[in-house]
Design a protein around this motif. Structure first.
Motif, PDB file in Angstrom:
ATOM      1  N   ALA A 463      -5.963 -44.512  13.879  1.00 40.01           N
ATOM      2  CA  ALA A 463      -7.389 -44.244  13.719  1.00 40.01           C
ATOM      3  C   ALA A 463      -7.617 -43.399  12.480  1.00 40.01           C
ATOM      4  N   VAL A 464      -8.838 -43.489  11.950  1.00 41.70           N
ATOM      5  CA  VAL A 464      -9.257 -42.690  10.797  1.00 41.70           C
ATOM      6  C   VAL A 464     -10.491 -41.902  11.188  1.00 41.70           C
ATOM      7  N   ASN A 465     -10.474 -40.618  10.888  1.00 33.61           N
ATOM      8  CA  ASN A 465     -11.640 -39.771  11.106  1.00 33.61           C
ATOM      9  C   ASN A 465     -12.549 -39.919   9.886  1.00 33.61           C
ATOM     10  N   LEU A 466     -13.655 -40.657  10.042  1.00 36.70           N
ATOM     11  CA  LEU A 466     -14.544 -40.929   8.910  1.00 36.70           C
ATOM     12  C   LEU A 466     -15.251 -39.674   8.415  1.00 36.70           C
ATOM     13  N   SER A 467     -15.325 -38.651   9.250  1.00 37.66           N
ATOM     14  CA  SER A 467     -16.059 -37.430   8.884  1.00 37.66           C
ATOM     15  C   SER A 467     -15.144 -36.228   8.699  1.00 37.66           C
ATOM     16  N   ALA A 468     -13.853 -36.476   8.505  1.00 38.88           N
ATOM     17  CA  ALA A 468     -12.891 -35.374   8.377  1.00 38.88           C
ATOM     18  C   ALA A 468     -13.176 -34.501   7.173  1.00 38.88           C
ATOM     19  N   HIS A 469     -13.856 -35.049   6.158  1.00 38.82           N
ATOM     20  CA  HIS A 469     -14.123 -34.281   4.946  1.00 38.82           C
ATOM     21  C   HIS A 469     -15.324 -33.338   5.106  1.00 38.82           C
ATOM     22  N   ILE A 470     -16.008 -33.396   6.216  1.00 32.84           N
ATOM     23  CA  ILE A 470     -17.037 -32.401   6.522  1.00 32.84           C
ATOM     24  C   ILE A 470     -16.310 -31.221   7.156  1.00 32.84           C
ATOM     25  N   PRO A 471     -16.337 -30.031   6.558  1.00 31.51           N
ATOM     26  CA  PRO A 471     -15.490 -28.920   7.015  1.00 31.51           C
ATOM     27  C   PRO A 471     -15.487 -28.756   8.529  1.00 31.51           C
ATOM     28  N   ARG A 472     -14.287 -28.575   9.101  1.00 33.48           N
ATOM     29  CA  ARG A 472     -14.178 -28.512  10.559  1.00 33.48           C
ATOM     30  C   ARG A 472     -13.191 -27.464  11.047  1.00 33.48           C
ATOM     31  N   THR A 473     -12.195 -27.062  10.249  1.00 35.81           N
ATOM     32  CA  THR A 473     -11.319 -25.974  10.684  1.00 35.81           C
ATOM     33  C   THR A 473     -12.033 -24.639  10.477  1.00 35.81           C
ATOM     34  N   VAL A 474     -11.531 -23.591  11.113  1.00 38.45           N
ATOM     35  CA  VAL A 474     -12.138 -22.259  10.965  1.00 38.45           C
ATOM     36  C   VAL A 474     -12.210 -21.870   9.499  1.00 38.45           C
ATOM     37  N   GLU A 475     -11.085 -22.011   8.797  1.00 39.06           N
ATOM     38  CA  GLU A 475     -11.039 -21.584   7.395  1.00 39.06           C
ATOM     39  C   GLU A 475     -11.988 -22.421   6.531  1.00 39.06           C
ATOM     40  N   GLU A 476     -12.029 -23.728   6.767  1.00 41.74           N
ATOM     41  CA  GLU A 476     -12.929 -24.592   5.996  1.00 41.74           C
ATOM     42  C   GLU A 476     -14.387 -24.232   6.245  1.00 41.74           C
ATOM     43  N   VAL A 477     -14.735 -24.012   7.506  1.00 43.14           N
ATOM     44  CA  VAL A 477     -16.130 -23.724   7.840  1.00 43.14           C
ATOM     45  C   VAL A 477     -16.548 -22.369   7.276  1.00 43.14           C
ATOM     46  N   GLU A 478     -15.698 -21.370   7.393  1.00 39.41           N
ATOM     47  CA  GLU A 478     -16.049 -20.062   6.851  1.00 39.41           C
ATOM     48  C   GLU A 478     -16.219 -20.122   5.332  1.00 39.41           C
ATOM     49  N   SER A 479     -15.324 -20.826   4.652  1.00 40.37           N
ATOM     50  CA  SER A 479     -15.453 -20.959   3.189  1.00 40.37           C
ATOM     51  C   SER A 479     -16.725 -21.719   2.825  1.00 40.37           C
ATOM     52  N   TRP A 480     -17.054 -22.727   3.586  1.00 39.61           N
ATOM     53  CA  TRP A 480     -18.249 -23.550   3.369  1.00 39.61           C
ATOM     54  C   TRP A 480     -19.498 -22.693   3.417  1.00 39.61           C
ATOM     55  N   VAL A 481     -19.606 -21.892   4.469  1.00 42.80           N
ATOM     56  CA  VAL A 481     -20.794 -21.042   4.637  1.00 42.80           C
ATOM     57  C   VAL A 481     -20.830 -19.948   3.587  1.00 42.80           C
TER      58      VAL A 481
END
Length: 485
Positions: A463-481
């Motif tokens: 399977a492929v996560n089509l939305s994996a590039h939308i930040p989802r880990t803690v570190e990704e989300v914190e950096s995003w915000v």
């Protein structure tokens, strides 16, 4: 909004203004218009796929007359309507998306061992017809340009006829008729009691089951919807600080996403959920009238519907201040672990409900570790237990496509108990929700709601996560915000 102008208006508008009726006016308004040249384009990308879908339906219902109605615009209040969206099965079998015309009907009439497809719709009124300026439903003075028969026939690669020929065509169909789509009195009236209700339900079910596996065009459109949705989430992250300064900050974010949906596609695929603080614990919180406060989490469940009517369905949970508190982080990472574990088992041949079961293994384990359950995780996972479901009462996955909850009329043994197949697209969306007044959890948990939702495409070997590039880990989300501050 400009008032509707009709001489013979219904009671809802009988006290309102009317268009001029004098002969001088009617003569003058019908003259002195420039000729309009219409360029007939090649069939749109969806046309060939829609033809293949019609052929598949024809094989399943040989010798039976099929009618698929797009439906009419729905009244919002008095004489104002909601934006029109054709019935899903109509769009699926015609390839007509956001530009489809209300009242349209697709008729598949038996012809030897196949069917003849004819699309009926109400074409535009010419400049010499009164409807051009006096009919607010189809008059171009009111609605803007409308397509001609020739244009739609070429665009969709299908035979077309004017809507006023529909009644005669329906009356010529032999035997009982299978009808799906939105209720349409013009269809049922012309058929005079000849609608096969059981057969119609069978047709609706068959179409739902056909849509379980997406073709290449559908995958491309869902992927485009995910890309547009990412832009919408980026916009909302940028507006987080603005949202904290408004009493209805949730609506600041909702409106921001809607603007992007209208710019990039048709509109939103479903009512956007923006739940800040304890509102995140309400699964379908669409009131969106709460404040967005520093230190809280905000759960956003949103998807752009592109012009083909395919939609994305993404959820992200963001720390408004840019950093998760230790408790927020612990809960978030538990949900992420559940999502990742559920994704790890996806491949052709598994049973669809096993995706949910995998996520529940993690949810039960984590809630047991935190001391929230009266039994062990293993005991809670037993059919007689399910104590962990107090904190996640919804399912983990649903099919996605033209409907956000797609293929809903498929049989259970084809959907929930069916085998996963290459080409399926569905969500994975575990969550944990601790209501503000839940005495079974520590005080620091109360009012925290977290959901992470992604759109998954099943491939030949995984399977492929089509939305994996939308930040989802803690570190990704914190950096995003933090990057937007």
């Amino acid at each position: 909004m400009t008032e509707i102008a009709q001489k013979d208006a219904p009671r809802a508008t009988e006290n309102r203004s009317t268009v001029p009726q004098h002969s001088a006016f009617t003569t003058y308004i019908q003259k002195h218009w420039a000729d309009r040249e219409e360029t007939l384009a090649e069939p749109r990308a969806s046309a060939a796929y829609a033809a293949q879908r019609r052929a598949r339906v024809s094989e399943q219902f040989t010798g039976r007359s099929l009618v698929i109605a797009a439906g009419q615009a729905k009244v919002r209040s008095n004489d104002t309507d909601y934006a029109f969206r054709a019935h899903t099965n109509f769009s699926y079998l015609t390839g007509w998306g956001s530009d489809s015309v209300p009242g349209s009907v697709l008729v598949l009439s038996p012809k030897e061992d196949s069917h003849e497809a004819v699309l009926f719709f109400r074409e535009r009124a010419t400049r010499t017809e009164k409807e051009f300026y006096a009919n607010p439903e189809i008059g171009e003075f009111w609605t803007g340009p409308r397509p001609s028969l020739e244009h739609v026939g070429t665009d969709l690669g299908i035979t077309v006829q004017p809507l006023n020929a529909l009644e005669a065509a329906l009356q010529q169909l032999e035997g009982d008729v299978l009808v799906v789509g939105e209720d349409d009195s013009a269809v049922t009236g012309a058929l005079s009691g000849r609608v096969d209700e059981d057969g119609s339900a069978e047709l609706a079910r068959a179409l739902s089951e056909m849509r379980l596996v997406k073709d290449a065009y559908e995958v491309d459109e869902i992927t485009a919807a995910v890309e547009a949705t990412k832009l919408g989430f980026d916009d909302m992250v940028t507006e987080l600080d603005t949202a904290t300064r408004h009493a209805r900050g949730e609506r600041v974010l909702e409106g921001t996403f809607f603007r992007r949906a209208r710019m990039e596609g048709n509109e939103i695929g479903y009512s956007t959920i923006v739940g800040a603080g304890s509102n995140a614990c309400y699964l379908h919180w669409v009131r969106n009238d709460g404040a967005v406060k520093q230190g809280d989490l905000v759960l956003i469940d949103a998807g752009v519907e592109v012009d083909s009517l395919y939609t994305a369905d993404i959820t992200r949970t963001l720390p408004v201040s840019g950093r998760f508190s230790p408790t927020q982080r612990m809960i978030y990472e538990a949900v992420l672990e559940a999502a990742d574990y559920a994704l790890s088992i996806v491949r052709p041949g598994i049973v669809f409900r096993d995706v949910h079961a995998a996520a529940m293994e993690v949810i039960a384990k984590k809630t047991a570790e935190w001391g929230l359950l009266p039994v062990s995780a293993e005991a809670s996972l037993e059919p007689s237990g399910h104590y962990h479901r107090r904190y996640m009462v919804h399912g983990t996955s649903h099919h996605l496509g033209l409907d956000v909850h797609d293929c809903a009329q498929a049989r259970r043994d084809m959907y929930m108990d069916g085998e996963v197949a290459e080409g399926m697209v569905f969500t994975i969306e575990p969550g944990l929700y601790f209501q503000a007044d839940d005495l079974t959890v520590p005080e620091e948990f109360r009012g925290i709601g977290v959901r992470i939702e992604d759109d998954i495409l099943v491939t030949a070997d995984g399977a492929v996560n089509l939305s994996a590039h939308i930040p989802r880990t803690v570190e990704e989300v914190e950096s995003w915000v933090q990057a937007q501050r």
